[in-house]
Design a protein around this motif. Structure first.
Motif, mmCIF file in Angstrom:
data_model
loop_
_atom_site.group_PDB
_atom_site.id
_atom_site.type_symbol
_atom_site.label_atom_id
_atom_site.label_comp_id
_atom_site.label_asym_id
_atom_site.label_seq_id
_atom_site.Cartn_x
_atom_site.Cartn_y
_atom_site.Cartn_z
ATOM 1 N N GLN A 193 15.268 -90.472 18.945
ATOM 2 C CA GLN A 193 15.699 -89.465 17.966
ATOM 3 C C GLN A 193 16.561 -88.409 18.671
ATOM 4 N N PRO A 194 17.725 -88.084 18.113
ATOM 5 C CA PRO A 194 18.639 -87.152 18.785
ATOM 6 C C PRO A 194 18.000 -85.811 19.111
ATOM 7 N N TRP A 195 18.318 -85.320 20.312
ATOM 8 C CA TRP A 195 17.956 -83.979 20.761
ATOM 9 C C TRP A 195 16.450 -83.778 20.911
ATOM 10 N N GLN A 196 15.722 -84.834 21.153
ATOM 11 C CA GLN A 196 14.276 -84.704 21.343
ATOM 12 C C GLN A 196 13.875 -84.885 22.804
ATOM 13 N N PHE A 197 14.316 -85.958 23.423
ATOM 14 C CA PHE A 197 14.014 -86.213 24.833
ATOM 15 C C PHE A 197 15.310 -86.101 25.631
ATOM 16 N N SER A 198 15.298 -85.248 26.637
ATOM 17 C CA SER A 198 16.552 -84.902 27.308
ATOM 18 C C SER A 198 17.149 -86.042 28.120
ATOM 19 N N PHE A 199 16.355 -87.063 28.459
ATOM 20 C CA PHE A 199 16.921 -88.170 29.227
ATOM 21 C C PHE A 199 17.705 -89.149 28.348
ATOM 22 N N VAL A 200 17.556 -89.030 27.025
ATOM 23 C CA VAL A 200 18.231 -89.933 26.082
ATOM 24 C C VAL A 200 19.555 -89.311 25.643
ATOM 25 N N ASN A 201 20.606 -90.122 25.627
ATOM 26 C CA ASN A 201 21.888 -89.646 25.118
ATOM 27 C C ASN A 201 21.743 -89.366 23.620
ATOM 28 N N PRO A 202 21.897 -88.113 23.168
ATOM 29 C CA PRO A 202 21.625 -87.784 21.767
ATOM 30 C C PRO A 202 22.621 -88.380 20.787
ATOM 31 N N ARG A 203 23.778 -88.786 21.277
ATOM 32 C CA ARG A 203 24.811 -89.327 20.385
ATOM 33 C C ARG A 203 24.731 -90.842 20.251
ATOM 34 N N THR A 204 24.293 -91.503 21.310
ATOM 35 C CA THR A 204 24.258 -92.971 21.283
ATOM 36 C C THR A 204 22.842 -93.540 21.306
ATOM 37 N N GLY A 205 21.868 -92.732 21.689
ATOM 38 C CA GLY A 205 20.504 -93.243 21.831
ATOM 39 C C GLY A 205 20.311 -94.054 23.095
ATOM 40 N N HIS A 206 21.309 -94.052 23.976
ATOM 41 C CA HIS A 206 21.205 -94.837 25.207
ATOM 42 C C HIS A 206 20.189 -94.220 26.157
ATOM 43 N N MET A 207 19.347 -95.075 26.743
ATOM 44 C CA MET A 207 18.372 -94.630 27.732
ATOM 45 C C MET A 207 18.798 -95.133 29.104
ATOM 46 N N PRO A 208 18.777 -94.289 30.124
ATOM 47 C CA PRO A 208 19.176 -94.733 31.458
ATOM 48 C C PRO A 208 18.219 -95.791 31.996
#
Length: 232
Positions: free
Chosen positions: A155-170
């Motif tokens: 979900q956008p802007w919830q977890f800082s490691f997740v890209n808020p625009r794409t939902g991509h996780m490193p």
């Protein structure tokens, strides 16, 4: 409301010291007794130390006797115990066992939790890592957030490691101890083998930030570097 994530701490290296067995033997020591009589002092050899591997405890063995406050970091005077909390030391045998056992691969949904635990809380105490996993599960069950674990994490802007625009996780280092622990913690959380937080705890942030939304919530617990909240 957004989370403040940890800044990629180094992976925790948990170790249980293994004592080196030392066998101490003593032969019979003659002692001169009065009146020319001979007595023998028998010294029992010290048995070698035994090193025990951790075993999987039952649920009761994981729980500590520390009462969890209804709200706030300190239980109000006269309040009844709410529920016990798990501890880092209590969780370690179960985590160790989960890393040793041959288990099926995590499902896609479970892996989203494990990736969040890895990026948000690796290097934190094990009960802190379990708490992060439980916040994700609590949110999905709350009706206030997306219903799937992956959608909660992305979900956008919830977890800082997740890209808020794409939902991509490193990516994660899948050969690391931290990833092994994150998977073990996820299996413990999903299997409900131990609880770190009540089901209504939906928010947390790192203790080195002070987001304004935290003032509108009730503090429940500080575990490691994270402070956890429920609605007032």
């Amino acid at each position: 409301m957004s989370f403040a994530a940890l800044a990629a701490p180094a992976s925790a290296q948990l170790a249980t010291p293994a004592a080196t067995p030392v066998a101490i033997t003593a032969s019979s020591i003659p002692v001169q007794a009065p009146a020319a009589a001979t007595a023998t002092l028998q010294v029992t050899p010290t048995p070698a130390a035994t090193v025990l591997q951790p075993v999987v405890p039952g649920r009761a063995a994981v729980l500590s006797s520390t009462p969890r406050p209804t709200t706030g970091l300190t239980p109000p005077t006269g309040t009844a115990d709410v529920r016990p909390a798990v501890t880092h030391a209590g969780l370690w045998p179960m985590v160790w066992a989960k890393t040793q056992a041959v288990a099926p691969a995590l499902t896609e949904q479970e892996e989203c939790i494990a990736i969040a635990v890895y990026h948000e809380s690796r290097g934190e105490p094990l009960d802190g890592q379990l708490a992060v996993a439980e916040v994700i599960m609590n949110r999905a069950a709350s009706g206030r957030y997306p219903a799937s674990w992956c959608d909660v994490v992305k979900q956008p802007w919830q977890f800082s490691f997740v890209n808020p625009r794409t939902g991509h996780m490193p990516s994660v280092d899948r050969a690391s101890t931290s990833w092994a622990y994150a998977q073990a913690i996820t299996r413990i959380a999903v299997g409900n083998f131990a609880d770190a937080l009540p089901a209504d705890v939906l928010w947390y942030h790192a203790d080195y930030v002070a987001p304004s939304w935290g003032r509108r919530l009730a503090k429940v617990e500080k575990i490691g570097a994270h402070i956890f909240y429920r609605a007032v």
